[in-house]
Design a protein around this motif. Sequence first.
Motif, PDB file in Angstrom:
ATOM      1  N   GLY A 120      -2.575  -9.622 -14.106  1.00  0.00           N
ATOM      2  CA  GLY A 120      -3.041  -8.704 -13.076  1.00  0.00           C
ATOM      3  C   GLY A 120      -3.245  -7.306 -13.609  1.00  0.00           C
ATOM      4  O   GLY A 120      -4.239  -6.631 -13.296  1.00  0.00           O
ATOM      5  N   ARG A 156      -6.828  -5.052 -13.983  1.00  0.00           N
ATOM      6  CA  ARG A 156      -6.998  -3.695 -13.448  1.00  0.00           C
ATOM      7  C   ARG A 156      -7.434  -2.732 -14.550  1.00  0.00           C
ATOM      8  O   ARG A 156      -8.295  -1.876 -14.337  1.00  0.00           O
ATOM      9  CB  ARG A 156      -5.687  -3.216 -12.832  1.00  0.00           C
ATOM     10  CG  ARG A 156      -5.222  -4.000 -11.626  1.00  0.00           C
ATOM     11  CD  ARG A 156      -6.108  -3.846 -10.422  1.00  0.00           C
ATOM     12  NE  ARG A 156      -6.244  -2.452 -10.013  1.00  0.00           N
ATOM     13  CZ  ARG A 156      -6.906  -2.076  -8.923  1.00  0.00           C
ATOM     14  NH1 ARG A 156      -7.472  -2.990  -8.142  1.00  0.00           N
ATOM     15  NH2 ARG A 156      -7.004  -0.797  -8.607  1.00  0.00           N
ATOM     16  N   GLU A 216       1.354  -9.380  -6.387  1.00  0.00           N
ATOM     17  CA  GLU A 216       0.381  -8.724  -5.520  1.00  0.00           C
ATOM     18  C   GLU A 216       0.133  -7.289  -5.978  1.00  0.00           C
ATOM     19  O   GLU A 216      -1.003  -6.803  -5.998  1.00  0.00           O
ATOM     20  CB  GLU A 216       0.858  -8.723  -4.063  1.00  0.00           C
ATOM     21  CG  GLU A 216       0.949 -10.098  -3.424  1.00  0.00           C
ATOM     22  CD  GLU A 216       2.320 -10.737  -3.565  1.00  0.00           C
ATOM     23  OE1 GLU A 216       2.613 -11.682  -2.818  1.00  0.00           O
ATOM     24  OE2 GLU A 216       3.103 -10.288  -4.439  1.00  0.00           O
ATOM     25  N   LYS A 261      -1.975  -7.309  -9.108  1.00  0.00           N
ATOM     26  CA  LYS A 261      -3.359  -7.637  -8.774  1.00  0.00           C
ATOM     27  C   LYS A 261      -4.082  -6.458  -8.142  1.00  0.00           C
ATOM     28  O   LYS A 261      -5.249  -6.188  -8.443  1.00  0.00           O
ATOM     29  CB  LYS A 261      -3.381  -8.832  -7.821  1.00  0.00           C
ATOM     30  CG  LYS A 261      -4.762  -9.208  -7.317  1.00  0.00           C
ATOM     31  CD  LYS A 261      -4.694 -10.365  -6.334  1.00  0.00           C
ATOM     32  CE  LYS A 261      -6.070 -10.698  -5.773  1.00  0.00           C
ATOM     33  NZ  LYS A 261      -6.011 -11.808  -4.775  1.00  0.00           N
ATOM     34  N   ASN A 262      -3.398  -5.742  -7.262  1.00  0.00           N
ATOM     35  CA  ASN A 262      -4.039  -4.684  -6.483  1.00  0.00           C
ATOM     36  C   ASN A 262      -3.884  -3.289  -7.072  1.00  0.00           C
ATOM     37  O   ASN A 262      -4.409  -2.319  -6.524  1.00  0.00           O
ATOM     38  CB  ASN A 262      -3.476  -4.694  -5.056  1.00  0.00           C
ATOM     39  CG  ASN A 262      -3.760  -5.989  -4.334  1.00  0.00           C
ATOM     40  OD1 ASN A 262      -4.828  -6.574  -4.474  1.00  0.00           O
ATOM     41  ND2 ASN A 262      -2.789  -6.467  -3.555  1.00  0.00           N
ATOM     42  N   THR A 274      -1.046  -1.563  -7.321  1.00  0.00           N
ATOM     43  CA  THR A 274      -0.155  -0.791  -6.446  1.00  0.00           C
ATOM     44  C   THR A 274       1.299  -0.862  -6.894  1.00  0.00           C
ATOM     45  O   THR A 274       2.207  -0.680  -6.087  1.00  0.00           O
ATOM     46  CB  THR A 274      -0.279  -1.289  -4.997  1.00  0.00           C
ATOM     47  OG1 THR A 274       0.030  -2.699  -4.948  1.00  0.00           O
ATOM     48  CG2 THR A 274      -1.675  -1.052  -4.449  1.00  0.00           C
ATOM     49  N   HIS A 320       5.832 -10.253   3.010  1.00  0.00           N
ATOM     50  CA  HIS A 320       5.072 -11.061   2.057  1.00  0.00           C
ATOM     51  C   HIS A 320       5.605 -12.475   1.850  1.00  0.00           C
ATOM     52  O   HIS A 320       4.879 -13.331   1.337  1.00  0.00           O
ATOM     53  CB  HIS A 320       5.017 -10.347   0.704  1.00  0.00           C
ATOM     54  CG  HIS A 320       4.165  -9.125   0.700  1.00  0.00           C
ATOM     55  ND1 HIS A 320       4.627  -7.903   1.143  1.00  0.00           N
ATOM     56  CD2 HIS A 320       2.878  -8.932   0.330  1.00  0.00           C
ATOM     57  CE1 HIS A 320       3.666  -6.997   1.022  1.00  0.00           C
ATOM     58  NE2 HIS A 320       2.599  -7.595   0.549  1.00  0.00           N
TER      59      HIS A 320
END
Length: 280
Positions: free
Chosen positions: A14, A18, A119, A122-123, A125, A211
């Motif tokens: 991830g 990015r 997550e 991946k994002n 954050t 989540h």
Amino acid sequence: MKVGIIGLGAMGLGMARRLAQAGFLEGVYNRTAAKMTEFNVTHYNQPETLAADMDVILVCVSADNDVLEMVDAIASTIKPNTIVIDTSTVSSETAKKAAACLAKKHAAFLDAPVSGGVEGAKNGTLSMMVGGDAAVLEGVRPVLAAITARITHIGDTGSGQATKAINQIMCAGINQAVTEALAVAQAQNLPMNKVIEVIAGGAAGNWFLDHRGVTMTQGEFSTGFKLALHHKDLKIAQAMAAQVGVATPLTDMTVTDYQQLMAEGYGDEDISALYRLKVS
């Protein structure tokens, strides 16, 4: 500034995506070569050759020995003034050993573990807790901003990993609380989706409930943070707490619970698999 990454596991993959999207990524190395194929950058067969080409190297592997193995490898070819950023979760002692090894080559080291799960990787954050030279961190902050929502300099080398151990202790407590509470709710035949929704909106709301609440009550434990890895992290936390004479009964209980689940073959499942013990 040429940036490479070593380790394309659940978190590393991830982060690499990015970095590639942000235009920073120049090279990748992973023991399983097939994971490198999606990246339109240089694929390296050895970490040593990646290190010779890069100005910044991110490391994302599973355990202390893996970090030291990678650092020993790249130290043989690394250029002076290269910056190595270890995002793995390992002990403070390992971070200090890695930093000392690289210092002999006039390369900088930051221990920079992250929180936020797959997550977050991946994002972009993730929350990153960093130990090492603050000036070095400032130099790579634009790179790290591609994978994080928050970067906090904690202090000297090893302090990032010490903070991550605190994070993992808290995660153990949250896991125990959420899985136990939802098991009680399920035993009362309450509508689980409604229970999770209303609690998530109040004072007991938390990331883990948001989540993992629904999936765990549906018997789904395939995504997220592997239970065996959290077990490894909690063993680090236990040792750290023992060094300063602090008792950790909740962490100790979680380690025991995880050992049972691992013995039953659930080590590769998400840590929410603790729910299995609560409803059994």
